[in-house]
Write a protein that holds these residues in place. Structure first.
Motif, short mmCIF file in Angstrom:
data_model
loop_
_atom_site.label_atom_id
_atom_site.label_comp_id
_atom_site.label_asym_id
_atom_site.label_seq_id
_atom_site.Cartn_x
_atom_site.Cartn_y
_atom_site.Cartn_z
N THR A 1 6.78 1.17 5.28
CA THR A 1 7.92 0.24 5.29
C THR A 1 7.60 -1.13 4.73
O THR A 1 8.51 -1.93 4.48
N ARG A 2 6.33 -1.43 4.52
CA ARG A 2 5.95 -2.65 3.80
C ARG A 2 5.22 -2.31 2.49
O ARG A 2 4.78 -3.21 1.78
N GLY A 3 5.07 -1.03 2.20
CA GLY A 3 4.56 -0.61 0.90
C GLY A 3 3.09 -0.85 0.66
O GLY A 3 2.63 -0.78 -0.49
N THR A 4 2.32 -1.09 1.72
CA THR A 4 0.92 -1.47 1.51
C THR A 4 0.11 -0.39 0.81
O THR A 4 -0.75 -0.68 -0.03
N SER A 5 0.37 0.88 1.14
CA SER A 5 -0.39 1.95 0.48
C SER A 5 0.07 2.12 -0.97
O SER A 5 -0.75 2.35 -1.86
N THR A 6 1.36 1.98 -1.21
CA THR A 6 1.88 2.16 -2.57
C THR A 6 1.40 1.06 -3.51
O THR A 6 0.91 1.32 -4.62
N TYR A 7 1.53 -0.20 -3.08
CA TYR A 7 1.14 -1.31 -3.95
C TYR A 7 -0.33 -1.22 -4.34
O TYR A 7 -0.68 -1.40 -5.51
N SER A 8 -1.18 -0.94 -3.38
CA SER A 8 -2.60 -0.86 -3.65
C SER A 8 -2.92 0.26 -4.63
O SER A 8 -3.67 0.07 -5.60
N ALA A 9 -2.35 1.45 -4.39
CA ALA A 9 -2.61 2.59 -5.25
C ALA A 9 -2.10 2.34 -6.67
O ALA A 9 -2.77 2.69 -7.66
N ASP A 10 -0.93 1.73 -6.81
CA ASP A 10 -0.37 1.50 -8.13
C ASP A 10 -1.17 0.47 -8.93
O ASP A 10 -1.37 0.61 -10.14
N LEU A 11 -1.65 -0.56 -8.24
CA LEU A 11 -2.46 -1.55 -8.94
C LEU A 11 -3.80 -0.97 -9.36
O LEU A 11 -4.30 -1.26 -10.46
N LEU A 12 -4.38 -0.13 -8.51
CA LEU A 12 -5.63 0.54 -8.88
C LEU A 12 -5.44 1.48 -10.05
O LEU A 12 -6.25 1.54 -10.98
N GLY A 13 -4.35 2.23 -10.02
CA GLY A 13 -4.15 3.26 -11.03
C GLY A 13 -3.50 2.81 -12.31
O GLY A 13 -3.72 3.41 -13.36
N GLU A 14 -2.68 1.74 -12.22
CA GLU A 14 -1.89 1.36 -13.39
C GLU A 14 -2.11 -0.07 -13.85
O GLU A 14 -1.53 -0.50 -14.85
#
Length: 336
Positions: free
Chosen positions: A118-131
Motif C-alpha cells: 500500500t506504500r509501494g516500497t517493494s515495487t519502487y525498489s525493484a523497478d529502480l534496480l531493474g530499470e
C-alpha cells in the motif's frame, strides 16, 4: 540429571546457549534437515524426560509411545500442528508451545507486508534496480493508498493479532476483529469494532490480517466463500499458517480483482511450493500479478533477539515442569 531430547534440531551450533543457562539439563540433539525429520536413537527415546520439536513443519518421526519416561512435550514455536496432541494426551502427557517469543516481530512483519503493497516500497525498489531512471516515478506502484480511516480487519485477536491491531491503529486505521472464541466485552476493553462473522469482516475491511492458529476449523478458512464476500480491492495478509488460505481461491480472487493484493509470509506447503500456479506466476512477474503479491519465507518471527528468546523459552517450559511442576502454554488439555 534431567534429559531432554531436542528433536529436529536445526541450529548450526551444539546448544551452547541452552547448556549455559540450564547446566542441570542434558540436551540430546537429533539434527534434521529442512525437509527430512531427524532419525532418533531408540535408546535416547526410551530414556529422556522431555521432547522438544524444533521444526516448524516436520513431525517427530516416532509416536509418543516411543518415549515411556517423557513427562512433557514441547513445540519450539507458536504453531503446534506438528505435535501429536492426541497421542501425548492419551498418555496423560502435556503438550505445550512457546507463544511469547516473537509476538512483536510477527506483528511488525504483518504491517510491513501491508506497507510493501500500500506504500509501494517493494515495487519502487525493484523497478529502480531493474530499470534505472525509467523506474523513477511515483505511479509505478499500483496499490498505493491512504491508511488514515482505512478499515483493518483482524482474524484472531490473540497476542499477535492484538499487537498487529495496535500497530494499525497507530496508522489511524480503524480496527475490526473476528474471533468467536473471545468473550463479549473485548470490544469495549480494546475500543475495536467486533464482526460477528467472517463474512462481515471480509465485507467491511480494506485490509485483512490473519492471526489464527491452524486447526481443522481454520484450515481453508479463507477460501472461495470468504473471498467472494470480500470488499472489492481488499489487501490480504497472512503471517499465521499457510493452509488457512486456499491458494487456488486466492489466485482466482486476485485474477478477478476482488482481492487487490496479498502479502504472504506462509504457504500451504513449506518450504514454499514454488510450482503452485499463483507463486509461479508471481516469480515469472506475469503482468496480472506483478506488484500485487509479496512473499516472504516464513520469516515474520525472526530477529536475533527473538531466536534467543525462543531457544531459552523452549527449554524453560520443559525444565519448569520437570523441576517445579509449573506447567505453561499447554495446548492439549492435559493438566497432571
Amino acid at each position: 540429571m534431567t534429559r531432554i531430547l531436542c528433536a529436529n534440531w536445526q541450529a548450526a551450533d551444539d546448544a551452547e546457549l541452552e547448556r549455559e543457562h540450564f547446566p542441570d539439563v542434558e540436551l540430546v540433539l537429533a539434527r534434521s534437515t529442512t525437509y527430512v525429520a531427524a532419525v532418533l536413537d531408540p535408546a535416547d527415546c526410551a530414556s529422556v524426560d522431555a521432547v522438544i520439536n524444533y521444526s516448524p513443519t516436520l513431525l517427530v518421526e516416532v509416536p509418543p509411545s516411543a518415549f515411556p519416561k517423557a513427562r512433557i512435550a514441547v513445540r519450539s514455536g507458536v504453531g503446534f500442528d506438528n505435535l501429536d496432541l492426541k497421542g501425548w494426551a492419551a498418555r496423560g502427557v502435556p503438550a505445550c508451545n512457546v507463544p511469547d517469543y516473537g509476538t512483536t516481530e510477527v506483528a511488525d512483519h504483518a504491517i510491513a507486508l501491508v506497507l510493501a503493497l500500500t506504500r509501494g516500497t517493494s515495487t519502487y525498489s525493484a523497478d529502480l534496480l531493474g530499470e534505472g531512471a525509467a523506474g523513477w516515478h511515483f505511479s509505478r506502484a499500483p496499490l498505493v493508498r491512504r491508511h488514515r480511516h482505512a478499515r483493518f480487519g483482524v482474524v484472531g485477536l490473540g497476542r499477535i493479532g492484538l499487537a498487529a491491531a495496535r500497530r494499525a491503529a497507530a496508522f489511524d486505521m480503524r480496527v475490526t476483529f473476528y474471533d468467536p472464541y473471545l468473550s463479549s466485552g473485548v470490544e469495549l476493553a480494546t475500543g475495536y469494532d467486533r464482526a460477528h462473522s467472517l463474512a462481515e469482516l471480509m465485507l467491511t475491511s480494506d485490509i485483512v490480517s490473519i492471526h489464527a492458529p491452524l486447526s481443522p476449523e481454520t484450515q481453508g478458512l479463507i477460501g472461495a466463500a470468504a473471498l467472494a464476500a470480500a470488499k472489492p480491492g481488499l489487501i490480504l495478509v497472512n503471517t499465521a499458517r499457510g493452509p488457512i488460505i486456499d491458494l487456488d481461491a486466492l489466485a482466482a480472487a486476485l485474477r478477478d480483482g476482488r482481492v487487490a493484493g496479498a502479502g504472504l509470509d506462509v504457504l500451504p506447503a513449506e518450504p514454499g511450493d514454488l510450482e503452485h500456479p499463483l507463486i509461479a506466476a508471481w516469480r515469472a512477474r506475469e503482468p496480472w500479478i506483478r506488484d500485487r503479491l509479496v512473499v516472504t519465507p516464513h520469516a515474520a518471527f525472526f530477529s536475533p533477539a527473538s531466536m534467543i528468546d525462543l531457544r531459552l523459552k523452549s527449554v524453560e517450559v520443559a525444565h519448569a515442569f520437570l523441576t517445579e511442576g509449573r506447567l505453561s502454554n499447554c495446548v492439549n488439555g492435559v493438566t497432571p
